[in-house]
Design an enzyme around this catalytic site. Sequence first.
Site, PDB file in Angstrom:
ATOM      1  N   THR A 554       0.666  -1.307   0.095  1.00 39.39           N
ATOM      2  CA  THR A 554       0.091   0.459   0.235  1.00 39.39           C
ATOM      3  C   THR A 554       1.450   1.222   0.235  1.00 39.39           C
ATOM      4  O   THR A 554       2.382   0.903  -0.081  1.00 39.39           O
ATOM      5  CB  THR A 554      -0.908   0.766   0.827  1.00 39.39           C
ATOM      6  OG1 THR A 554      -0.100   0.129   1.831  1.00 39.39           O
ATOM      7  CG2 THR A 554      -1.912  -1.184   1.418  1.00 39.39           C
ATOM      8  N   LYS A 578       7.115   3.727   0.836  1.00 39.66           N
ATOM      9  CA  LYS A 578       8.007   4.144   1.214  1.00 39.66           C
ATOM     10  C   LYS A 578       8.195   4.729   2.415  1.00 39.66           C
ATOM     11  O   LYS A 578       8.727   5.646   2.946  1.00 39.66           O
ATOM     12  CB  LYS A 578       8.566   5.140   0.196  1.00 39.66           C
ATOM     13  CG  LYS A 578       8.711   4.631  -1.548  1.00 39.66           C
ATOM     14  CD  LYS A 578       9.202   5.634  -2.186  1.00 39.66           C
ATOM     15  CE  LYS A 578       8.792   4.946  -3.876  1.00 39.66           C
ATOM     16  NZ  LYS A 578       7.240   5.714  -3.863  1.00 39.66           N
ATOM     17  N   GLU A 605      12.892  -3.179  -1.454  1.00 40.45           N
ATOM     18  CA  GLU A 605      13.887  -2.921  -2.516  1.00 40.45           C
ATOM     19  C   GLU A 605      13.475  -1.977  -3.695  1.00 40.45           C
ATOM     20  O   GLU A 605      13.595  -0.906  -4.195  1.00 40.45           O
ATOM     21  CB  GLU A 605      14.170  -4.062  -3.499  1.00 40.45           C
ATOM     22  CG  GLU A 605      15.174  -3.971  -4.467  1.00 40.45           C
ATOM     23  CD  GLU A 605      16.675  -3.412  -4.413  1.00 40.45           C
ATOM     24  OE1 GLU A 605      15.764  -1.641  -4.491  1.00 40.45           O
ATOM     25  OE2 GLU A 605      17.595  -4.454  -4.533  1.00 40.45           O
ATOM     26  N   VAL A 608      12.683   2.866  -4.068  1.00 41.54           N
ATOM     27  CA  VAL A 608      13.582   3.338  -5.388  1.00 41.54           C
ATOM     28  C   VAL A 608      14.131   2.140  -6.452  1.00 41.54           C
ATOM     29  O   VAL A 608      13.972   1.541  -6.204  1.00 41.54           O
ATOM     30  CB  VAL A 608      15.130   3.202  -4.957  1.00 41.54           C
ATOM     31  CG1 VAL A 608      16.011   4.182  -5.662  1.00 41.54           C
ATOM     32  CG2 VAL A 608      15.378   4.020  -3.050  1.00 41.54           C
ATOM     33  N   ALA A 610      11.280   1.153  -8.190  1.00 46.28           N
ATOM     34  CA  ALA A 610      10.526   0.132  -7.890  1.00 46.28           C
ATOM     35  C   ALA A 610      11.094  -1.737  -8.676  1.00 46.28           C
ATOM     36  O   ALA A 610      12.175  -1.728  -7.807  1.00 46.28           O
ATOM     37  CB  ALA A 610       9.667  -0.287  -9.449  1.00 46.28           C
ATOM     38  N   LEU A 612      14.175  -2.496 -10.019  1.00 49.89           N
ATOM     39  CA  LEU A 612      15.853  -2.727 -10.178  1.00 49.89           C
ATOM     40  C   LEU A 612      16.315  -2.802  -9.394  1.00 49.89           C
ATOM     41  O   LEU A 612      15.563  -2.290  -7.935  1.00 49.89           O
ATOM     42  CB  LEU A 612      15.959  -1.186 -10.856  1.00 49.89           C
ATOM     43  CG  LEU A 612      14.935  -0.341 -12.236  1.00 49.89           C
ATOM     44  CD1 LEU A 612      16.355   1.258 -12.329  1.00 49.89           C
ATOM     45  CD2 LEU A 612      15.599  -1.244 -12.938  1.00 49.89           C
ATOM     46  N   GLU A 666       1.961   8.008  -8.005  1.00 47.85           N
ATOM     47  CA  GLU A 666       1.312   7.909  -6.605  1.00 47.85           C
ATOM     48  C   GLU A 666      -0.572   7.895  -6.859  1.00 47.85           C
ATOM     49  O   GLU A 666      -0.883   8.940  -7.429  1.00 47.85           O
ATOM     50  CB  GLU A 666       1.790   8.406  -5.483  1.00 47.85           C
ATOM     51  CG  GLU A 666       2.811   8.858  -5.466  1.00 47.85           C
ATOM     52  CD  GLU A 666       3.253   7.149  -4.562  1.00 47.85           C
ATOM     53  OE1 GLU A 666       2.643   6.637  -3.955  1.00 47.85           O
ATOM     54  OE2 GLU A 666       5.179   6.222  -4.929  1.00 47.85           O
ATOM     55  N   ASP A 677       8.001  12.368  -2.967  1.00 46.71           N
ATOM     56  CA  ASP A 677       8.756  11.048  -3.780  1.00 46.71           C
ATOM     57  C   ASP A 677       9.783  11.283  -4.240  1.00 46.71           C
ATOM     58  O   ASP A 677      10.644   9.851  -4.191  1.00 46.71           O
ATOM     59  CB  ASP A 677       7.589  10.577  -5.065  1.00 46.71           C
ATOM     60  CG  ASP A 677       7.685   9.003  -5.057  1.00 46.71           C
ATOM     61  OD1 ASP A 677       7.710   8.069  -4.111  1.00 46.71           O
ATOM     62  OD2 ASP A 677       7.859   8.942  -6.111  1.00 46.71           O
ATOM     63  N   LYS A 681      13.199   9.032  -1.852  1.00 46.09           N
ATOM     64  CA  LYS A 681      13.573   8.239  -2.284  1.00 46.09           C
ATOM     65  C   LYS A 681      15.120   8.459  -2.261  1.00 46.09           C
ATOM     66  O   LYS A 681      16.156   7.489  -2.046  1.00 46.09           O
ATOM     67  CB  LYS A 681      13.363   8.010  -4.265  1.00 46.09           C
ATOM     68  CG  LYS A 681      12.180   7.294  -4.263  1.00 46.09           C
ATOM     69  CD  LYS A 681      12.003   7.488  -6.329  1.00 46.09           C
ATOM     70  CE  LYS A 681      10.432   6.499  -5.643  1.00 46.09           C
ATOM     71  NZ  LYS A 681      10.333   6.648  -7.675  1.00 46.09           N
ATOM     72  N   GLY A 796       5.579   0.868 -12.710  1.00 44.17           N
ATOM     73  CA  GLY A 796       4.451  -0.002 -13.001  1.00 44.17           C
ATOM     74  C   GLY A 796       4.532  -0.595 -11.823  1.00 44.17           C
ATOM     75  O   GLY A 796       4.901  -1.224 -11.966  1.00 44.17           O
TER      76      GLY A 796
END
Length: 814
Positions: A554, A578, A605, A608, A610, A612, A666, A677, A681, A796
Amino acid sequence: MIVSKFGGTSVGSAENIKKVIHIVQKKSQKTAVVVSALGGITNLLIKASDLALKNNESYQEIVDQIEQRHFSTIEGLLHHDNQTVCKAEVAKRLNNLKEVLHGVALLNDLSNKTSARIIGLGELLSSFIIYHAMLQEKLNVKLIDSRDIIKTNDHYLNAQVHFTETYDLISKSLSSKDNNIFLLPGFIASNKNGETTTLGRGGSDFTAAIVANAISASTLEIWTDVSGMYTANPQLVKQAYPIEEISFQEAMELSHFGAKVLYPPTIQPVLDKRIPILIKNTLAPEDKGTLITEKSLVTGSIVKGISHIEDIALLTLEGNGMVGVPGISKRLFGALAENQINVKFITQASSEHSICIAIDISESELAKRAVDDEFEYEIIQHKINPLIIEDELAIIALVGDNMKSHQGISGKMFSELGTNNVNIRAIAQGSTEKNISAVIRKKDVKKALNTLHAAFFEDQIKQINLFVVGIGNVGSKLLDQILSQYSYLLEKLHLQLRVVAIANSRKMLFRAEGIDLNVWQEQLDSQGVVSDMKTFMTEMNALNLRNSVFVDNTANHKVPGFYAECLSSSVAVVACNKIACSSNYDNYRQLKYLSRKYKAPFLFETNVGAGLPVIDTLNNLIASGDRITEIQAVLSGSLNFIFNHFDAEHSFYEVVKQAGIEGYTEPDPRIDLSGVDVMRKILILMRESGMPCELEDIKNDSFLPKASLEAGSVADFMETLKSGAGHFEALRKEAEELNCRLKYLASFKNGSAKVGLQHIPKDHPFYNLDGKDNIVLFYTDRYKDQPLIIKGAGAGAAVTASGIFGDIIRTGNK
Ligand code: ADP
Ligand code: ASP
Ligand code: MG
């Protein structure tokens, strides 16, 4: 000759008794058959006597119930003529029972002597009925009353056998050449006056062992309702399996610590004569069963089995007056023995300052009185404290003859339990090192058994139990991925992912055995209950499953408030949310601390970039001793998407709206467009790099006009994007004229960080960053001139879900 004992379930119904007769019929050698009462009857007899003692008339109903059970068994077994005779005999004996119980009620008194007479009735009835069924099947059988051949002292409910006399009587009685089957009721015996005594609960096994010794049987068969002695109680551990071969010592330890399939005293008489015991399943006679002999099978697991005893109380005797004073233990154990209290477990601290003893909870009050009486003088003198009693405990024990020659078994046991938050109250290792036992909380028994079973017997498969909060875009993709990868993970990584709970803001669904992910949506709709995080946590704690992972998909502010509770109960946390990691530093640090303390991974993970591997890469750099000197990054897939699509044809408003529809922003686009956002990060990257910093420490030059910054709602905000079209168009034109692209950058250098919109010239590595991609450049002591670059889709649902998936797998490799 062999001895075959059939337990309560084996003779619990007409259908099962037929199976018993079939098994006996096939025997080629002479057989002594020992039978228990019909399953559950002994308990009913005890219940009836308790009620009578309380002068509660409903004992009559219990007796009627007992009669009914026997009548229906007779009806299912015998021909009509035989039925009448047998029913009359059963009725006669039960009438007599009613009279005895009536006496108990009137006198308000129940002696052990009367009690033994009452509870021993079950075996008399069952053997009588089975005898007639065997006769009907033309078996050459003789019914013997065990009370005539097993002689004991006067401890009516747990009588001690006079072995020499007993063995003599049995061998004489069973020497008859006229019969090839001797049928005996288990459990009952008699004292020198011929009064009924009993051998303790589960005592029919003991009867059989005594008979086996007396006649030097070639085998003692124990027929029950499971296919042998299992690696753990099969009712609590689904993966448990029957142990093929086991030694007398191991079987004794396992049964002592609760493997009820064999009554512990049973071993001694057969051990004296080295008679093998074979445990078999009446309901599946073709199954191999467990063979108990002198030698244990050396192959296979070092740990042979895990057993446990519930309803344990821990007694602690402590005080300064105990140190160096001889005889304290003797007095303590003496006081317990005088009251016939059975000690199951002992530890003494090497300082001699305290002794811990575990006993059955039902005896704890008696123990307290006995011990406090014994040490009355020392207690008054404050040299010893009154006995401390803790309840709601259980003992769990690992058993194996060969454990002593292998190091690290106890280390593994305790670390596995610790990792799963099973608190250990006391530990004991038998001096023969055939067992290691621990006192734990009763509520942890199932988890502890399954954890240890997995660790010692199923080392290949690790089950991970998921509690998933948030099943929108990302969450539902995650469930899809779990479903489609289930078999792959099981086969290749030996991980079994089980989703035990799912919740969204409206409903939640719990399934201890795992939710069927093919139909989770339908099940949530039809069977889900109203969602509430507090109840969610309570349910999760109550299930108390090993390797639990709480997954937060969420963007909610409240859910992270529960992470600390999860981690403190050794539940791992995996979050794409986050909020926790970008809230105040103390909170972040506390969560990291709890994660270490309770060995519960806290992984995020996807906070930051998504899916990656940004944080993982960063963690590896730091762990290998590198130091981050500078970070340059485009960390907002949403802003990148927006500025890549914002051109002369599409207004800023339209592009932002489109990004929302495609799920790249978001739920509240202000979080993206205000730069918050991205601030979060870069903050998380700095913290993971070892810098204790706060969100306020990051500079943010917003590109939004004042009206947008001040908008009170999402709708108002969207309106300001429309009305501020000129402002955005000016930004775009300015970049175009400079031959630059607009990118929203986050950078960290010389200990400080900033975020903001920047002009990126053609020769810059960020210029061609397409779509919703992210890029991160790490400059470190090792990557000084050429940075380490991570680039790829940074937003995504599918890629975010795969990042969460990766974190879940990582919790399994902890
Ligand atoms: P019976 O009536 O045949 O004497 P019990 O109920 O006394 O049978 O013992 C069999 C039961 O013991 C099984 O049904 C099982 O629930 C329980 N049990 C506990 N631990 C173990 C174990 N390690 N292996 C097999 N059975 C066990
Ligand atoms: N019927 C007795 C009991 O339930 C003895 C036995 O079944 O072993 O304890
Ligand atoms: Mg039993």
